[in-house]
Design a protein around this motif. Structure first.
Motif, PDB file in Angstrom:
ATOM      1  N   LEU A 126      10.962   9.786  -7.502  1.00 45.26           N
ATOM      2  CA  LEU A 126       9.864   9.175  -6.750  1.00 45.26           C
ATOM      3  C   LEU A 126       9.769   7.671  -6.980  1.00 45.26           C
ATOM      4  O   LEU A 126       9.415   6.921  -6.067  1.00 45.26           O
ATOM      5  N   ARG A 127      10.109   7.215  -8.186  1.00 42.64           N
ATOM      6  CA  ARG A 127      10.132   5.763  -8.418  1.00 42.64           C
ATOM      7  C   ARG A 127      11.242   5.116  -7.593  1.00 42.64           C
ATOM      8  O   ARG A 127      11.062   4.034  -7.043  1.00 42.64           O
ATOM      9  N   SER A 129      12.348   6.130  -4.740  1.00 40.91           N
ATOM     10  CA  SER A 129      11.961   6.109  -3.326  1.00 40.91           C
ATOM     11  C   SER A 129      10.700   5.273  -3.095  1.00 40.91           C
ATOM     12  O   SER A 129      10.149   5.278  -1.995  1.00 40.91           O
ATOM     13  N   ARG A 130      10.249   4.588  -4.143  1.00 49.78           N
ATOM     14  CA  ARG A 130       9.116   3.669  -4.083  1.00 49.78           C
ATOM     15  C   ARG A 130       7.806   4.344  -3.672  1.00 49.78           C
ATOM     16  O   ARG A 130       7.000   3.776  -2.931  1.00 49.78           O
ATOM     17  N   GLU A 131       7.615   5.566  -4.162  1.00 52.40           N
ATOM     18  CA  GLU A 131       6.349   6.259  -3.928  1.00 52.40           C
ATOM     19  C   GLU A 131       5.235   5.546  -4.685  1.00 52.40           C
ATOM     20  O   GLU A 131       5.473   4.967  -5.748  1.00 52.40           O
ATOM     21  N   GLU A 133       2.327   4.917  -7.288  1.00 50.59           N
ATOM     22  CA  GLU A 133       2.174   5.454  -8.646  1.00 50.59           C
ATOM     23  C   GLU A 133       1.225   6.646  -8.697  1.00 50.59           C
ATOM     24  O   GLU A 133       1.470   7.619  -9.400  1.00 50.59           O
ATOM     25  N   ASP A 135       0.721   8.921  -6.514  1.00 49.20           N
ATOM     26  CA  ASP A 135       1.402  10.114  -6.023  1.00 49.20           C
ATOM     27  C   ASP A 135       2.390  10.660  -7.064  1.00 49.20           C
ATOM     28  O   ASP A 135       2.527  11.868  -7.231  1.00 49.20           O
ATOM     29  N   ILE A 136       3.057   9.758  -7.756  1.00 45.05           N
ATOM     30  CA  ILE A 136       3.992  10.184  -8.802  1.00 45.05           C
ATOM     31  C   ILE A 136       3.221  10.907  -9.905  1.00 45.05           C
ATOM     32  O   ILE A 136       3.618  11.985 -10.350  1.00 45.05           O
ATOM     33  N   HIS A 139       2.173  14.428  -8.815  1.00 43.23           N
ATOM     34  CA  HIS A 139       3.269  15.398  -8.889  1.00 43.23           C
ATOM     35  C   HIS A 139       3.590  15.774 -10.339  1.00 43.23           C
ATOM     36  O   HIS A 139       3.804  16.948 -10.652  1.00 43.23           O
TER      37      HIS A 139
END
Length: 160
Positions: A126-127, A129-131, A133, A135-136, A139
């Protein structure tokens, strides 16, 4: 009488130094030593404690024991790579060290390497894919809560 045969230009001996500009062979993770990932550690510290569910004083607790099944080789006394961490509140982290890791995790009914591997996998993906923070963390929190629920039988989301 024996015939002495020599190649034209003499014998070629192997070179011991790489040519300039040559890339060195890629080392395996165990050869590279401890891999640091401060961004992952910062995310782990924002998760609930995998043992108690507490959000207070959460630390990134490194898992030091080896397990061939996960490709994790013990670094001896050195701290392992940052991918092998779980969120533990300070009290549980100290209890883990006092008891010994294998006994501690067995008593909790938690498979620590499996959870650490999942946390790092989702964190790294996720990091990359630049999600955002938040949202990371959401999850990763889900992974911790599911692990606690499986171990304790409590419903998901009942942290302290």
């Amino acid at each position: 009488m024996a015939l002495d045969i020599k190649p034209v230009g003499g014998y070629a001996f192997p070179r011991f130094r790489p040519e300039k500009g040559a890339k060195p062979a890629r080392k395996t993770a165990s050869e590279r030593g401890r891999q640091r990932d401060e961004a992952h550690l910062a995310l782990v510290r924002r998760l609930p404690c995998v043992a108690s569910g507490s959000m207070a004083n959460v630390e990134a607790a490194h898992l030091r024991f080896s397990e061939d099944q996960f490709g994790k080789v013990s670094p001896g006394r050195a701290k392992p790579s940052d991918e092998w961490v779980l969120p533990l509140c300070h009290a549980e982290h100290m209890r883990q060290h006092a008891m010994g890791e294998r006994d501690y995790w067995a008593q909790l009914g938690i498979e620590p390497l499996k959870i650490a591997q999942r946390l790092y996998g989702i964190s790294a993906a996720l990091r990359a894919s630049r999600e955002p923070e938040k949202d990371i963390i959401r999850h990763m929190t889900g992974i911790v809560e599911r692990a606690r629920a499986e171990a304790t039988g409590e419903p998901i989301g009942r942290g302290k």
